[in-house]
Motif scaffolding. Structure first.
Motif, PDB file in Angstrom:
ATOM      1  N   CYS A 117      10.701   3.744  61.135  1.00 15.20           N
ATOM      2  CA  CYS A 117      11.097   2.738  60.146  1.00 15.20           C
ATOM      3  C   CYS A 117      10.330   1.426  60.362  1.00 15.20           C
TER       4      CYS A 117
ATOM      5  N   CYS B  48      18.861  -3.457  58.110  1.00 17.66           N
ATOM      6  CA  CYS B  48      19.423  -2.195  58.588  1.00 17.66           C
ATOM      7  C   CYS B  48      20.764  -1.865  57.926  1.00 17.66           C
TER       8      CYS B  48
ATOM      9  N   CYS C 225      11.562  -3.893  60.214  1.00 15.76           N
ATOM     10  CA  CYS C 225      11.738  -5.096  61.051  1.00 15.76           C
ATOM     11  C   CYS C 225      10.542  -5.244  61.997  1.00 15.76           C
TER      12      CYS C 225
ATOM     13  N   PRO D  53      17.576   5.967  59.011  1.00 18.15           N
ATOM     14  CA  PRO D  53      16.225   5.425  58.785  1.00 18.15           C
ATOM     15  C   PRO D  53      15.161   6.446  59.182  1.00 18.15           C
TER      16      PRO D  53
ATOM     17  N   CYS E 199      17.655  -0.194  65.880  1.00 17.87           N
ATOM     18  CA  CYS E 199      16.592  -0.332  66.893  1.00 17.87           C
ATOM     19  C   CYS E 199      17.017  -1.346  67.942  1.00 17.87           C
TER      20      CYS E 199
ATOM     21  N   LEU F  96      11.153  -5.701  65.745  1.00 20.05           N
ATOM     22  CA  LEU F  96      11.722  -4.542  66.435  1.00 20.05           C
ATOM     23  C   LEU F  96      10.722  -3.395  66.504  1.00 20.05           C
TER      24      LEU F  96
HETATM   25 FE1  SF4 Z   1      14.495  -0.043  60.391  1.00 23.80          FE
HETATM   26 FE2  SF4 Z   1      15.032  -2.486  61.282  1.00 23.80          FE
HETATM   27 FE3  SF4 Z   1      16.974  -0.662  61.178  1.00 23.80          FE
HETATM   28 FE4  SF4 Z   1      15.001  -0.419  62.969  1.00 23.80          FE
HETATM   29  S1  SF4 Z   1      16.552  -2.050  62.884  1.00 23.80           S
HETATM   30  S2  SF4 Z   1      15.850   1.205  61.668  1.00 23.80           S
HETATM   31  S3  SF4 Z   1      13.247  -1.240  61.830  1.00 23.80           S
HETATM   32  S4  SF4 Z   1      15.874  -1.535  59.420  1.00 23.80           S
END
Ligand code: SF4
Ligand code: DU
Length: 214
Positions: free
Chosen positions: A13, A126, A16, A9, A111, A19
């Motif tokens: 990112c 994710c 979310c 990511p 995350c 997060l």
């Molecule tokens: Fe992206 Fe969510 Fe994965 Fe974090 S947990 S890298 S915000 S998709």
């Protein structure tokens, strides 16, 4: 054709919101911590992929390396060292020089989630990076899943139903071209309560080794 899914990511990112907010709060409180999606760690030619749940707030979220600084990392890295899937010494720091051998470690959710508990939507968001990580390993043969969230997400990342696998410690099943070995998660809760012992955990990696050597 669509491009292959990315294995990593973006550092910031945005997918979310919960997060992202947690990353920002941790960043405000501890600007010296990593506070981002923890990248996969290991050998790009790995035949073994280990998939955890998500970074611990004060572990991988602090250090930026999966399981590093987490209580769970002690058993994981000591076991990998014992079985020859790592060399060097694990000192709970990303600059300890530890190298993985024929092995890569990643997390189903990159995350840190509050209370170590991701929401289903966060797993879904994710999963593309888990698919990307799997697809980016040309020699991959065996996937060790740590806990049921990991097991279900690996199956779904491979386009299978979660019910295509077998839950529980020590289960083994084919998933696409790979063999999945499922283990209880090596969390402090599981090891402190004796649900998962070091010999039980080692046996999973001994089986992985036998599959790769066989
Ligand atoms: Fe992206 Fe969510 Fe994965 Fe974090 S947990 S890298 S915000 S998709
Ligand atoms: O309680 P603990 O053993 O320090 O681990 C925290 C929590 O995060 C536990 O559920 C393990 C998990 N974890 C993980 O799945 N992946 C990582 O990279 C780091 C920790």
């Amino acid at each position: 054709a669509l491009p292959p899914p990315s294995s990593e990511p973006l550092r910031d990112c945005p997918l979310c919101p919960r997060l992202v907010a947690y990353r920002r709060a941790n960043q405000a409180e501890h600007p010296d911590w990593f506070n981002g999606p923890a990248p996969s760690f290991g050998d790009p030619e790995a035949r073994l992929l280990v998939v955890g749940l998500a970074p611990g707030r004060m572990g991988a979220n602090r250090t930026g390396r999966p399981f590093t600084g987490d209580y769970a990392g002690v058993l994981l890295y000591e076991t990998l060292l014992k079985l020859g899937f790592a060399r060097g010494r694990y000192e709970a720091r990303p600059d300890d020089g530890l190298q993985l051998v024929d092995c890569m470690i990643t997390n189903a959710v990159r995350c840190a989630p509050p209370g170590n508990k991701p929401e289903t939507s966060e797993e879904t968001n994710c999963r593309q990076f888990l698919t990307g990580t799997i697809e980016a390993l040309p020699r991959l043969k065996v996937i060790v899943t740590l806990g049921d969230v990991s097991r279900r997400n690996v199956l779904r990342a491979l386009g299978l139903k979660a019910s295509a696998g077998i839950a529980g410690h020590g289960s083994e099943f084919a998933a696409g071209p790979y063999t999945v070995l499922n283990s209880y998660h090596c969390s402090r809760l599981n090891t402190n309560t004796g649900r998962l012992t070091a010999p039980m955990f080692e046996a999973v990696f001994e089986r992985a080794k036998a599959l790769l050597d066989g």
